[in-house]
Write a protein that holds these residues in place. Structure first.
Motif, PDB file in Angstrom:
ATOM      1  N   SER A 158      34.573 -71.076  21.706  1.00 57.03           N
ATOM      2  CA  SER A 158      34.631 -70.182  22.868  1.00 57.03           C
ATOM      3  C   SER A 158      34.455 -68.730  22.473  1.00 57.03           C
ATOM      4  N   ALA A 159      35.073 -68.338  21.372  1.00 60.09           N
ATOM      5  CA  ALA A 159      34.997 -66.942  20.934  1.00 60.09           C
ATOM      6  C   ALA A 159      33.574 -66.528  20.604  1.00 60.09           C
ATOM      7  N   ALA A 160      32.742 -67.490  20.207  1.00 63.47           N
ATOM      8  CA  ALA A 160      31.342 -67.197  19.887  1.00 63.47           C
ATOM      9  C   ALA A 160      30.441 -67.271  21.110  1.00 63.47           C
ATOM     10  N   GLY A 161      31.000 -67.650  22.253  1.00 63.78           N
ATOM     11  CA  GLY A 161      30.191 -67.762  23.472  1.00 63.78           C
ATOM     12  C   GLY A 161      29.353 -69.015  23.525  1.00 63.78           C
ATOM     13  N   ASP A 162      29.771 -70.072  22.834  1.00 67.69           N
ATOM     14  CA  ASP A 162      28.993 -71.303  22.786  1.00 67.69           C
ATOM     15  C   ASP A 162      28.877 -71.970  24.158  1.00 67.69           C
ATOM     16  N   THR A 163      27.809 -72.734  24.307  1.00 66.63           N
ATOM     17  CA  THR A 163      27.661 -73.658  25.426  1.00 66.63           C
ATOM     18  C   THR A 163      28.155 -75.024  24.970  1.00 66.63           C
ATOM     19  N   PHE A 164      29.077 -75.623  25.714  1.00 71.35           N
ATOM     20  CA  PHE A 164      29.676 -76.892  25.335  1.00 71.35           C
ATOM     21  C   PHE A 164      29.021 -78.050  26.070  1.00 71.35           C
ATOM     22  N   ILE A 165      28.815 -79.144  25.358  1.00 72.81           N
ATOM     23  CA  ILE A 165      28.320 -80.365  25.991  1.00 72.81           C
ATOM     24  C   ILE A 165      29.480 -81.036  26.709  1.00 72.81           C
ATOM     25  N   PRO A 166      29.341 -81.364  27.993  1.00 70.56           N
ATOM     26  CA  PRO A 166      30.439 -82.004  28.727  1.00 70.56           C
ATOM     27  C   PRO A 166      30.829 -83.342  28.098  1.00 70.56           C
ATOM     28  N   HIS A 167      32.121 -83.642  28.122  1.00 74.99           N
ATOM     29  CA  HIS A 167      32.582 -84.898  27.541  1.00 74.99           C
ATOM     30  C   HIS A 167      32.122 -86.109  28.339  1.00 74.99           C
ATOM     31  N   SER A 168      31.702 -85.889  29.556  1.00 76.10           N
ATOM     32  CA  SER A 168      31.192 -87.001  30.351  1.00 76.10           C
ATOM     33  C   SER A 168      29.775 -87.388  29.952  1.00 76.10           C
ATOM     34  N   ASN A 169      29.165 -86.590  29.078  1.00 81.33           N
ATOM     35  CA  ASN A 169      27.779 -86.847  28.674  1.00 81.33           C
ATOM     36  C   ASN A 169      27.753 -87.358  27.237  1.00 81.33           C
ATOM     37  N   VAL A 170      27.342 -88.602  27.050  1.00 83.03           N
ATOM     38  CA  VAL A 170      27.241 -89.170  25.709  1.00 83.03           C
ATOM     39  C   VAL A 170      25.781 -89.362  25.293  1.00 83.03           C
TER      40      VAL A 170
END
Length: 315
Positions: free
Chosen positions: A48-60
């Motif tokens: 989060s501190a780096a401003g990352d985009t996270f892949i949703p946990h609902s997406n495998v």
């Protein structure tokens, strides 16, 4: 769900074939877990501190990422890549045979359960300066100034067991960093704490549309990777980091073939005028024991200390 497995000399894409995993994706409850970065050292900024985009946990499945700058990968320029929660990057269109992979740690990961996979691109700032410094240090024969960096991080992801049950006590944290100046390109693979994966893992990359496969296994005796000690292994003498050029004429190299590299190396050599009273018991009590105690105070693992006697004989 997509991951890669090794069959002989081939790297095979595996996919949507596990009914139990599909069922889990329907019934497991999403838990809100912390997203702060937990690894340091060789890792580029993430979380989060780096401003990352996270892949949703609902997406495998695979997540498409449009690149801000084209990435030169051997004989072609990439505009998109696909990130897999199962530890790999798919290069090219999913429906096209003209694709390749970069797999920093490809195994079957239970992303629904916990852990985070995130990505971030950089075209300005300190990360570019760091990448420029790193590449010029590792590859002194090139003059390089980074203009684009992509950081993809798998943070504390957990595995599926061989019987498809979920395990929560075996985690892995690793990272792929793609670096380019618009012409030359490089890939860094960074490793933190890695538990042994129940199904094993593939580490490496393919080129020329899977006509050539480069695996980290080739740098290890008997082709077996010591997963736990990945954070102390390297081909550039930086524990926990592997670096590969991915431009047209690039070739793979185990530049530092002794892997995994020990995290601490200590050598002591004593010269004595007479060895009559210097038996192994005396050396153990008077030299090795105090040395071990001192090293333990500094957090050094002393289990690998060995005694070796060299005797110089007069001609």
């Amino acid at each position: 769900m997509l991951w890669w497995e090794r069959h002989g000399t081939r790297l095979v894409k595996m996919g949507e074939k596990n009914k139990m995993m599909n069922s889990l994706s329907l019934f497991l409850i999403m838990l809100a877990l912390g997203v702060c970065s937990t690894a340091q050292g060789v890792f580029y900024p993430f979380g989060s501190a780096a401003g990352d985009t996270f892949i949703p946990h609902s997406n495998v499945g695979l997540i498409s990422v449009t690149l801000l700058h084209p990435f030169s990968y051997f004989n072609r320029m990439l505009q998109h890549i696909h990130v897999s929660p199962n530890g790999g990057l798919w290069l090219g269109q999913l429906s096209s045979p003209n694709s390749d992979v970069i797999v920093p740690f490809s195994t079957l990961i239970n992303y629904i359960e916990r852990g985070n996979v995130s990505h971030q691109q950089y075209t300005t700032g300190d990360v570019l300066h760091t990448a420029t410094r790193d590449i010029n240090s590792y590859f002194p024969n090139v003059t390089f100034t980074a203009s684009w960096v992509l950081v993809v991080t798998w943070d504390r992801v957990v595995y599926y067991q061989t019987n498809d049950t979920v395990t929560n006590d075996q985690e892995a944290t690793f990272q792929a960093v793609l670096i380019s100046d618009g012409d030359l390109s490089f890939v860094l693979m960074n490793y933190g704490d890695i538990s042994p994966p129940p199904r094993g893992a593939l580490i490496g990359y393919s080129k020329n549309y899977f006509n050539e496969i480069v695996l980290l296994n080739d740098c290890y005796p008997n082709g077996t990777i010591d997963y736990v000690n990945l954070k102390t292994s390297s081909n550039i003498n930086i524990p926990g980091r592997w670096a590969f050029p991915t431009s047209l004429e690039s070739t793979f190299s185990c530049a530092y073939p002794l892997v995994p590299q020990p995290e601490h190396v200590v050598g002591v050599r004593l010269q004595v005028s007479s060895a009559e009273r210097l038996n192994e018991t005396a050396v153990e009590e008077q030299i090795l024991k105090p040395l071990r105690d001192l090293l333990r105070q500094h957090g050094v693992d002393v289990s690998g200390i060995r005694l070796r006697r060299l005797v110089e004989k007069q001609p």
